[in-house]
Design a protein around this motif. Structure first.
Motif, PDB file in Angstrom:
ATOM      1  N   GLY A  61      -2.378  13.498   5.806  1.00  0.00           N
ATOM      2  CA  GLY A  61      -3.688  13.859   5.288  1.00  0.00           C
ATOM      3  C   GLY A  61      -3.695  15.080   4.390  1.00  0.00           C
ATOM      4  N   GLU A  62      -2.536  15.503   3.946  1.00  0.00           N
ATOM      5  CA  GLU A  62      -2.440  16.678   3.078  1.00  0.00           C
ATOM      6  C   GLU A  62      -2.398  16.222   1.617  1.00  0.00           C
ATOM      7  OE1 GLU A  62       0.571  19.450   4.202  1.00  0.00           O
ATOM      8  OE2 GLU A  62       0.072  19.340   6.344  1.00  0.00           O
ATOM      9  N   VAL A  63      -3.575  15.831   1.124  1.00  0.00           N
ATOM     10  CA  VAL A  63      -3.671  15.240  -0.210  1.00  0.00           C
ATOM     11  C   VAL A  63      -3.301  16.243  -1.291  1.00  0.00           C
ATOM     12  CG1 VAL A  63      -5.217  14.094  -1.842  1.00  0.00           C
ATOM     13  CG2 VAL A  63      -5.419  13.617   0.610  1.00  0.00           C
ATOM     14  N   ALA A  64      -3.712  17.486  -1.128  1.00  0.00           N
ATOM     15  CA  ALA A  64      -3.404  18.502  -2.143  1.00  0.00           C
ATOM     16  C   ALA A  64      -1.899  18.661  -2.310  1.00  0.00           C
ATOM     17  CB  ALA A  64      -4.043  19.834  -1.765  1.00  0.00           C
ATOM     18  N   ARG A  65      -1.176  18.579  -1.209  1.00  0.00           N
ATOM     19  CA  ARG A  65       0.290  18.696  -1.274  1.00  0.00           C
ATOM     20  C   ARG A  65       0.891  17.487  -1.990  1.00  0.00           C
ATOM     21  NH1 ARG A  65       3.307  20.892   4.166  1.00  0.00           N
ATOM     22  NH2 ARG A  65       5.047  21.979   3.155  1.00  0.00           N
ATOM     23  N   ALA A  66       0.316  16.319  -1.738  1.00  0.00           N
ATOM     24  CA  ALA A  66       0.777  15.110  -2.416  1.00  0.00           C
ATOM     25  C   ALA A  66       0.484  15.189  -3.915  1.00  0.00           C
ATOM     26  CB  ALA A  66       0.119  13.878  -1.814  1.00  0.00           C
ATOM     27  N   GLU A  67      -0.687  15.705  -4.265  1.00  0.00           N
ATOM     28  CA  GLU A  67      -1.042  15.832  -5.678  1.00  0.00           C
ATOM     29  C   GLU A  67      -0.108  16.812  -6.395  1.00  0.00           C
ATOM     30  OE1 GLU A  67      -5.161  16.878  -5.560  1.00  0.00           O
ATOM     31  OE2 GLU A  67      -5.810  14.777  -5.588  1.00  0.00           O
ATOM     32  N   ALA A 121       5.769   6.622 -10.757  1.00  0.00           N
ATOM     33  CA  ALA A 121       4.827   5.504 -10.749  1.00  0.00           C
ATOM     34  C   ALA A 121       4.454   5.101  -9.320  1.00  0.00           C
ATOM     35  CB  ALA A 121       5.427   4.321 -11.493  1.00  0.00           C
ATOM     36  N   LEU A 122       5.427   5.086  -8.418  1.00  0.00           N
ATOM     37  CA  LEU A 122       5.162   4.662  -7.041  1.00  0.00           C
ATOM     38  C   LEU A 122       4.195   5.607  -6.337  1.00  0.00           C
ATOM     39  CD1 LEU A 122       8.766   3.561  -6.036  1.00  0.00           C
ATOM     40  CD2 LEU A 122       6.754   2.080  -6.169  1.00  0.00           C
ATOM     41  N   LEU A 123       4.408   6.927  -6.509  1.00  0.00           N
ATOM     42  CA  LEU A 123       3.503   7.866  -5.858  1.00  0.00           C
ATOM     43  C   LEU A 123       2.104   7.788  -6.468  1.00  0.00           C
ATOM     44  CD1 LEU A 123       3.075   9.975  -3.716  1.00  0.00           C
ATOM     45  CD2 LEU A 123       3.897  11.724  -5.306  1.00  0.00           C
ATOM     46  N   ALA A 124       2.025   7.635  -7.785  1.00  0.00           N
ATOM     47  CA  ALA A 124       0.717   7.495  -8.434  1.00  0.00           C
ATOM     48  C   ALA A 124      -0.009   6.256  -7.912  1.00  0.00           C
ATOM     49  CB  ALA A 124       0.876   7.416  -9.946  1.00  0.00           C
ATOM     50  N   LEU A 125       0.717   5.154  -7.737  1.00  0.00           N
ATOM     51  CA  LEU A 125       0.108   3.921  -7.239  1.00  0.00           C
ATOM     52  C   LEU A 125      -0.396   4.093  -5.809  1.00  0.00           C
ATOM     53  CD1 LEU A 125      -0.576   0.934  -7.586  1.00  0.00           C
ATOM     54  CD2 LEU A 125       1.760   0.390  -6.841  1.00  0.00           C
ATOM     55  N   GLU A 126       0.410   4.701  -4.958  1.00  0.00           N
ATOM     56  CA  GLU A 126      -0.008   4.890  -3.567  1.00  0.00           C
ATOM     57  C   GLU A 126      -1.217   5.824  -3.469  1.00  0.00           C
ATOM     58  OE1 GLU A 126       3.364   5.799  -1.047  1.00  0.00           O
ATOM     59  OE2 GLU A 126       4.599   4.347  -2.130  1.00  0.00           O
ATOM     60  N   MET A 127      -1.263   6.836  -4.327  1.00  0.00           N
ATOM     61  CA  MET A 127      -2.403   7.741  -4.318  1.00  0.00           C
ATOM     62  C   MET A 127      -3.642   7.066  -4.912  1.00  0.00           C
ATOM     63  SD  MET A 127      -0.619  11.415  -5.184  1.00  0.00           S
ATOM     64  CE  MET A 127      -2.156  12.298  -4.957  1.00  0.00           C
ATOM     65  N   ALA A 128      -3.438   6.164  -5.871  1.00  0.00           N
ATOM     66  CA  ALA A 128      -4.563   5.404  -6.423  1.00  0.00           C
ATOM     67  C   ALA A 128      -5.193   4.532  -5.341  1.00  0.00           C
ATOM     68  CB  ALA A 128      -4.083   4.550  -7.590  1.00  0.00           C
ATOM     69  N   ARG A 129      -4.370   3.857  -4.568  1.00  0.00           N
ATOM     70  CA  ARG A 129      -4.890   3.004  -3.494  1.00  0.00           C
ATOM     71  C   ARG A 129      -5.622   3.825  -2.440  1.00  0.00           C
ATOM     72  NH1 ARG A 129       0.581  -0.754  -3.189  1.00  0.00           N
ATOM     73  NH2 ARG A 129      -0.040  -2.271  -4.797  1.00  0.00           N
ATOM     74  N   ARG A 130      -5.091   5.004  -2.152  1.00  0.00           N
ATOM     75  CA  ARG A 130      -5.768   5.875  -1.183  1.00  0.00           C
ATOM     76  C   ARG A 130      -7.118   6.338  -1.730  1.00  0.00           C
ATOM     77  NH1 ARG A 130      -3.954   9.085   3.175  1.00  0.00           N
ATOM     78  NH2 ARG A 130      -5.401  10.773   3.687  1.00  0.00           N
ATOM     79  N   SER A 131      -7.157   6.657  -3.015  1.00  0.00           N
ATOM     80  CA  SER A 131      -8.420   7.072  -3.628  1.00  0.00           C
ATOM     81  C   SER A 131      -9.455   5.959  -3.555  1.00  0.00           C
ATOM     82  CB  SER A 131      -8.195   7.485  -5.089  1.00  0.00           C
ATOM     83  OG  SER A 131      -7.377   8.637  -5.168  1.00  0.00           O
ATOM     84  N   MET A 132      -9.015   4.725  -3.737  1.00  0.00           N
ATOM     85  CA  MET A 132      -9.938   3.589  -3.608  1.00  0.00           C
ATOM     86  C   MET A 132     -10.470   3.494  -2.188  1.00  0.00           C
ATOM     87  SD  MET A 132     -10.432   1.999  -6.484  1.00  0.00           S
ATOM     88  CE  MET A 132     -10.901   0.303  -6.087  1.00  0.00           C
ATOM     89  N   GLU A 133      -9.609   3.674  -1.198  1.00  0.00           N
ATOM     90  CA  GLU A 133     -10.055   3.632   0.208  1.00  0.00           C
ATOM     91  C   GLU A 133     -11.082   4.717   0.502  1.00  0.00           C
ATOM     92  OE1 GLU A 133      -6.497   4.008   2.459  1.00  0.00           O
ATOM     93  OE2 GLU A 133      -5.711   2.022   1.890  1.00  0.00           O
ATOM     94  N   GLU A 134     -10.925   5.861  -0.175  1.00  0.00           N
ATOM     95  CA  GLU A 134     -11.832   6.983   0.059  1.00  0.00           C
ATOM     96  C   GLU A 134     -13.077   6.940  -0.824  1.00  0.00           C
ATOM     97  OE1 GLU A 134      -9.258  10.296  -0.593  1.00  0.00           O
ATOM     98  OE2 GLU A 134      -8.354  10.188   1.419  1.00  0.00           O
ATOM     99  N   GLY A 135     -13.167   5.902  -1.671  1.00  0.00           N
ATOM    100  CA  GLY A 135     -14.347   5.747  -2.517  1.00  0.00           C
ATOM    101  C   GLY A 135     -14.351   6.605  -3.769  1.00  0.00           C
ATOM    102  N   ASP A 136     -13.196   7.169  -4.142  1.00  0.00           N
ATOM    103  CA  ASP A 136     -13.104   7.996  -5.347  1.00  0.00           C
ATOM    104  C   ASP A 136     -12.533   7.139  -6.485  1.00  0.00           C
ATOM    105  OD1 ASP A 136     -12.830   9.926  -7.280  1.00  0.00           O
ATOM    106  OD2 ASP A 136     -11.705  11.338  -6.033  1.00  0.00           O
ATOM    107  N   GLU A 137     -13.388   6.271  -7.048  1.00  0.00           N
ATOM    108  CA  GLU A 137     -12.925   5.327  -8.064  1.00  0.00           C
ATOM    109  C   GLU A 137     -12.514   6.013  -9.367  1.00  0.00           C
ATOM    110  OE1 GLU A 137     -15.803   4.861  -6.407  1.00  0.00           O
ATOM    111  OE2 GLU A 137     -15.315   3.136  -5.120  1.00  0.00           O
TER     112      GLU A 137
END
Length: 304
Positions: A206-212, A229-245
């Motif tokens: 849950g440490e999104v800032a560290r991932a960013e 690309a892989l990390l960007a994709l995984e973070m994109a999917r997480r953003s969708m789950e959190e409603g940050d389109e």
């Protein structure tokens, strides 16, 4: 050309020493398959002569270079069984262990690397053998045993514990479920795979800032790497789950603009199309759908 060389090999004059010299030249010039054939012929003619150990080991090397790892492992094993005390036994142990690793027989490979270390603990490949053994144990599902091997590596060869060792240790800690320790071990490592792993663990904790932060470093230093690309994709999917389109749109575009593995491109395109649609950007959504439909006709996934 290959046919001509095979003809030359099969009908080379029957003089054992000459055959071995010819095989050496073939190997040196990169004709590994032909070298293996020639060496097999040599060993059939002179299986116990003084040059037989060299011929057998060179045949194993040639098979390995050809990607025939199962045969290579068998020939390396034959060399070790016949000449266990030979000066080149270490090379055969290393080659057999690498062959087993290539075959995905990770536990056997780890045991072979450890055998090399036990037999030649002060050899030039001792530290590498311990590192490879740890990797094999981790891949075989034994991360705690791998950590024990890495401990011996750190104690015995402190000068050899660079980024590669630190990264392997972090992977073992991660596999053992010790995520916080793994995360700390990854800090300061700058290779793409280490940054990707750091980002993934950060997301799982849950440490999104560290991932960013890891993603920014990847984008700055390794914009064309698949890890970016892989990390960007995984973070994109997480953003969708959190409603940050809005954030998801940016991340999907980033992933698709890097070296994303081909099998992930269709789902990334559809994810991007959905994110753009949800933000009200119909043209952006349609552009991604058109790209998907033109590049992946008949794909089981379909646009919303």
């Amino acid at each position: 050309m290959t046919f001509l060389f095979l003809w030359l090999v099969n009908f080379h004059p029957v003089r054992a020493g000459g055959d071995l010299q010819f095989a050496r030249r073939l190997y040196r010039d990169g004709f590994y398959e032909l070298a293996a054939v020639q060496l097999r012929c040599f060993l059939e003619e002179d299986p116990s002569g003084p040059e037989a150990p060299e011929a057998l080991l060179l045949m194993a090397h040639a098979l390995f270079k050809e990607g025939r790892w199962k045969e290579a492992a068998e020939v390396y094993g034959r060399f070790l069984a016949r000449y266990p005390e030979d000066i080149w036994a270490g090379e055969a142990l290393w080659g057999r262990a690498l062959s087993l690793s290539k075959l995905g027989r990770h536990l056997e490979a780890a045991e072979a690397f450890l055998e090399l270390y036990r037999r030649i603990p002060a050899g030039k490949r001792a530290a590498s053998a311990l590192l490879k053994a740890a990797e094999g144990l981790r891949r075989a599902g034994r991360p705690d045993s791998a950590l024990s091997v890495l401990g011996e590596l750190e104690r015995t060869f402190p000068s050899a514990t660079g980024e590669e060792v630190r990264y392997e240790k972090a992977l073992c800690l991660k596999a053992s479920g010790r995520l916080r320790e793994a995360l700390e071990g990854l800090e300061g490592l700058s290779c793409p795979d280490a940054l990707l792993t750091l980002g993934r663990i950060s997301l799982s904790l849950g440490e999104v800032a560290r991932a960013e932060k890891a993603l920014r470093e990847l984008e700055e230093k390794f914009p064309e790497e698949s890890s970016t690309a892989l990390l960007a994709l995984e973070m994109a999917r997480r953003s969708m789950e959190e409603g940050d389109e809005d954030r998801a749109c940016h991340l999907f575009v980033s992933a698709l603009g890097s070296s994303l593995p081909g099998d992930l491109v269709p789902s990334a395109l559809l994810g991007a199309a959905r994110a753009f649609r949800l933000t009200g950007d119909a043209s952006g959504a349609l552009a991604r759908c058109d790209t998907f439909l033109s590049n992946f006709p008949g794909h089981p996934l379909e646009p919303d």
